[in-house]
Scaffold this motif. Structure first.
Motif, short mmCIF file in Angstrom:
data_model
loop_
_atom_site.label_atom_id
_atom_site.label_comp_id
_atom_site.label_asym_id
_atom_site.label_seq_id
_atom_site.Cartn_x
_atom_site.Cartn_y
_atom_site.Cartn_z
N SER A 408 -21.93 6.80 7.26
CA SER A 408 -22.85 7.07 8.59
C SER A 408 -24.35 6.54 8.05
CB SER A 408 -22.98 8.51 8.80
OG SER A 408 -21.69 8.88 9.40
N TYR A 409 -24.91 5.65 9.01
CA TYR A 409 -26.09 5.10 8.63
C TYR A 409 -26.55 4.88 7.20
CZ TYR A 409 -26.69 10.21 8.72
OH TYR A 409 -26.37 11.58 8.61
N PRO A 410 -25.53 4.13 6.60
CA PRO A 410 -25.80 3.95 5.21
C PRO A 410 -26.75 2.78 4.80
CG PRO A 410 -24.03 2.66 6.01
CD PRO A 410 -24.40 3.39 7.11
N VAL A 411 -27.31 2.90 3.70
CA VAL A 411 -27.95 1.77 3.14
C VAL A 411 -26.77 0.97 2.08
CG1 VAL A 411 -29.66 1.25 1.19
CG2 VAL A 411 -30.11 3.21 2.81
N LEU A 412 -26.72 -0.15 2.39
CA LEU A 412 -25.76 -1.01 1.89
C LEU A 412 -26.12 -2.17 1.12
CD1 LEU A 412 -23.29 -0.96 5.00
CD2 LEU A 412 -22.94 0.62 3.00
N GLY A 445 -28.46 2.24 16.27
CA GLY A 445 -29.34 1.41 16.94
C GLY A 445 -30.71 1.34 16.63
N ARG A 446 -31.10 2.29 16.30
CA ARG A 446 -32.77 2.74 15.78
C ARG A 446 -33.07 3.00 14.52
NH1 ARG A 446 -35.09 6.25 21.22
NH2 ARG A 446 -34.19 4.85 22.75
N GLU A 447 -32.37 2.15 13.67
CA GLU A 447 -32.46 2.32 12.34
C GLU A 447 -33.68 1.36 11.83
OE1 GLU A 447 -32.11 3.54 9.38
OE2 GLU A 447 -30.05 3.61 9.19
N ALA A 448 -34.27 2.04 10.49
CA ALA A 448 -35.30 1.34 9.97
C ALA A 448 -34.88 -0.46 9.72
CB ALA A 448 -35.98 1.75 8.74
N PRO A 449 -35.80 -1.24 10.19
CA PRO A 449 -35.47 -2.81 9.95
C PRO A 449 -34.82 -3.12 8.62
CG PRO A 449 -37.46 -2.27 11.28
CD PRO A 449 -37.17 -1.07 10.89
N GLU A 450 -35.55 -2.49 7.49
CA GLU A 450 -35.32 -3.01 6.17
C GLU A 450 -33.67 -2.36 5.97
OE1 GLU A 450 -37.74 0.61 5.76
OE2 GLU A 450 -37.85 -1.27 7.00
N ILE A 451 -33.42 -1.12 6.34
CA ILE A 451 -32.00 -0.72 6.27
C ILE A 451 -31.02 -1.33 6.99
CG2 ILE A 451 -30.70 1.48 6.32
CD1 ILE A 451 -32.89 3.02 5.68
N ALA A 452 -31.51 -1.60 8.35
CA ALA A 452 -30.55 -2.22 9.46
C ALA A 452 -30.12 -3.76 8.67
CB ALA A 452 -31.21 -2.38 10.81
N ALA A 453 -31.01 -4.18 7.93
CA ALA A 453 -30.68 -5.66 7.42
C ALA A 453 -29.77 -5.62 6.41
CB ALA A 453 -32.02 -6.24 6.78
N THR A 454 -29.53 -4.40 5.67
CA THR A 454 -28.49 -4.50 4.66
C THR A 454 -27.34 -4.18 5.22
OG1 THR A 454 -28.72 -1.73 4.42
CG2 THR A 454 -30.12 -3.34 3.00
N ASP A 456 -26.52 -5.32 8.50
CA ASP A 456 -25.96 -6.38 9.15
C ASP A 456 -25.41 -7.35 7.87
OD1 ASP A 456 -26.91 -5.54 11.34
OD2 ASP A 456 -29.12 -6.76 11.10
N ALA A 457 -25.91 -7.42 6.69
CA ALA A 457 -25.32 -8.25 5.61
C ALA A 457 -24.18 -7.79 5.16
CB ALA A 457 -26.37 -8.03 4.42
N PHE A 458 -23.59 -6.48 4.94
CA PHE A 458 -22.49 -5.79 4.95
C PHE A 458 -21.42 -6.15 5.95
CE2 PHE A 458 -19.04 -2.71 5.19
CZ PHE A 458 -18.75 -2.48 3.84
N VAL A 459 -21.82 -5.96 7.43
CA VAL A 459 -21.01 -6.64 8.40
C VAL A 459 -20.54 -7.98 8.38
CG1 VAL A 459 -20.81 -6.72 10.80
CG2 VAL A 459 -21.79 -4.65 9.73
N ASN A 460 -21.73 -8.84 8.07
CA ASN A 460 -21.49 -10.22 8.04
C ASN A 460 -20.52 -10.67 6.99
OD1 ASN A 460 -22.87 -10.50 9.99
ND2 ASN A 460 -24.80 -11.05 8.86
N ALA A 461 -20.64 -9.77 5.77
CA ALA A 461 -19.58 -10.16 4.66
C ALA A 461 -18.34 -9.62 4.83
CB ALA A 461 -20.14 -9.55 3.31
N ALA A 462 -18.08 -8.53 5.58
CA ALA A 462 -16.83 -7.98 5.83
C ALA A 462 -16.25 -9.02 7.04
CB ALA A 462 -17.00 -6.48 6.63
N GLU A 463 -16.93 -9.42 7.68
CA GLU A 463 -16.02 -10.27 8.81
C GLU A 463 -15.74 -11.65 7.79
OE1 GLU A 463 -19.39 -10.78 11.58
OE2 GLU A 463 -18.65 -8.92 12.84
#
Length: 507
Positions: A408-412, A445-454, A456-463
């Motif tokens: 949940s709302y993780p730093v990845l 959806g309202r995550e801190a941008p620097e955390i949201a970027a991690t 996004d990187a995880f989701v892209n890698a998973a895909e």
């Protein structure tokens, strides 16, 4: 009138303050960037040894150069390493200093050397070994053009400014990092302002959250003479946004800024102590060491969901994380679905504690699996917030009994200021080894941008690796959404995520 005396961080000299100083002078203040001995061409070293004490004397000299009868108020500004000589000087000239500004740096303590504040954890460990071996002389080579990110986010710094920073960088004398800071306590009476750089991972709401954890050592941050500002930039605001930095420094000098909310009877409950948004049965806990089990009635053994709190959480925080109402609510929700719900405490008290926390979690999971009421072949792990980095080992080597991993709302991925560039704790790089392990990710959806970027990187890698990733989106959700956002917006996501985890455990 204010006199701003500014001290730069490792490898850098007075040149980094040029634009900020110009803005301060244009606004009617005086500004002086202190050239530090052995780091600044204006002040070459005259002896073989340059230590922290040398730089403290440099700052004291700058203070003493201001006419004490002029009525000018001295504001000391310390960036990065620079806060150490600033505090040392302010402690000895407390009656002359109107305010100390901590610019994107930690809170040095008496008796602790600046080495403890180096962001690069691997380098810090290497230098500590040298110090213990008695190798205390020499210098630390400055970063190359592409290496500054290991010392803090370069967000907002233009290419030309970064090239200039690199060209003018100087080797850091090791004595300045190894020599402990010595304070008498006089500096405690000087008003303080913290200027946080959000793109470097530091935010006012995160500091408030640390205070809310209840560690008495952080109560000082809520005193009336302590204020905060936040800049939407990286670690070098004097290069990325000198105008905004100058404005903040001017406002800080007059006592402006955000004040943190103290913990107490009159304060509203912090997010981690508010009620869980779903109605769950009041199931008693069964405490087993650092693990609490919530076991439903009926025959077992049953699958278990282990909930892993985030962090870092100060060691002095009370109550402990496994007792926080949201985590207890999650565990009881799992129990209402026929699972054994588990909360635990791990020792992620500092950014350097991830190895220790990972070992604590592994031991806790084995304790749970050994319980006769638990089906040891059907376990799910559910991580939160900064605990997201702790998913790495389970993604890289998922055991057969791990049927699902949720977050949940993780730093990845490590944030820039965490100094973990070479760390193994990088889930976005480990997901390609997860194989058939199902991963349920609650994304806000309202995550801190620097955390949201991690994320996004995880989701892209998973895909890219076709991992079994299920996204549960909370479009209007904030970090810690369960007790922050309206229940009608959070319940569907919680119910869907729990249903998915239960299905993977029972299917």
């Amino acid at each position: 009138m204010q006199v701003f005396i500014m001290v730069a961080g490792v490898f850098t000299g007075s040149h980094v303050w040029r634009e900020t100083a110009e803005r301060l002078v244009a606004a009617g203040s005086a500004a002086h960037a202190v050239p530090l001995t052995g780091l600044d061409p204006a002040r070459p070293a005259t002896s073989a040894h340059v230590g922290l004490e040398t730089h403290i004397e440099d700052v004291i000299a700058a203070i003493d150069a201001v006419d004490a009868t002029s009525g000018q108020e001295i504001v000391l500004v310390g960036h990065d390493y620079g806060i150490h000589p600033v505090l040392g000087a302010a402690d000895r000239r407390a009656e002359r200093v109107a305010r100390v500004v901590y610019l994107d740096c930690g809170m040095p303590q008496n008796g602790v050397p600046p080495l403890a504040a180096l962001p690069d954890q691997a380098l810090r460990a290497q230098l500590a070994e040298r110090a213990e071996a008695g190798e205390r002389e020499g210098v630390l080579a400055p970063p190359g053009l592409d290496e500054w990110g290991r010392w803090g986010s370069t967000a907002g710094v233009g290419e030309a400014a970064l090239e200039r920073l690199t060209a003018l960088a100087a080797p850091q004398p090791l004595g300045t990092l190894f020599q402990p800071l010595r304070l008498t306590g006089a500096v405690a009476a000087v008003p303080v302002t913290g200027v946080l750089c959000a793109r470097n991972g530091a935010r006012i709401d995160l500091v408030q959250r640390l205070v809310d954890f209840g560690d008495p050592a952080l109560a000082v941050l809520t005193e009336p003479q302590v204020t905060f500002f936040e800049l939407p930039t990286g670690h070098w605001p004097m290069l990325s946004c000198p105008d905004a930095l100058a404005e903040v420094l001017l406002r800080a000098s007059t006592g402006e800024g955000h004040r943190l909310r103290p913990v107490g009877d009159d304060a509203p409950a912090p997010a981690h102590l508010r009620p869980f948004p779903l109605d769950v049965p009041e199931l008693p806990r069964d405490r087993q060491g650092h693990v609490d089990l919530y076991v439903p009635d009926g025959d077992g053994p049953r699958p278990a969901v282990v909930f892993v709190h985030g962090g870092p959480v100060p060691a002095g925080a009370r109550p402990r994380p496994r007792e926080w109402p949201p985590l207890v609510g999650y565990a009881r929700l799992a129990a209402s679905e026929g699972m054994v719900g588990v909360t635990l405490d791990h020792r992620l008290h500092d950014l350097g504690d991830y190895d220790r926390a990972a070992a604590d979690i592994a031991a806790a999971v084995e304790r749970v699996r050994a319980d006769a009421r638990v089906d040891s072949d059907r376990i799910a792990l559910w991580f939160f917030s900064g605990g997201g980095l702790l998913t790495t080992d389970w993604l890289a080597r998922p055991p057969a009994w791990l049927r699902c991993l949720a977050a949940s709302y993780p730093v990845l991925a490590p944030l820039p200021a965490w100094g973990m560039a070479g760390s193994r704790f990088h889930p976005a790089r480990a997901v390609d080894q997860a194989g058939s392990l199902p991963v349920v990710l609650l994304r806000v959806g309202r995550e801190a941008p620097e955390i949201a970027a991690t994320v996004d990187a995880f989701v892209n890698a998973a895909e890219e690796c076709a991992a079994r990733l299920e996204l549960v989106d909370v479009p209007g959700g904030h970090h810690g959404f369960e007790t922050i956002d309206p229940p009608e917006e959070t319940r569907p996501a919680l119910e869907r995520a729990m249903s998915s985890v239960v299905a993977h455990l029972t299917g």
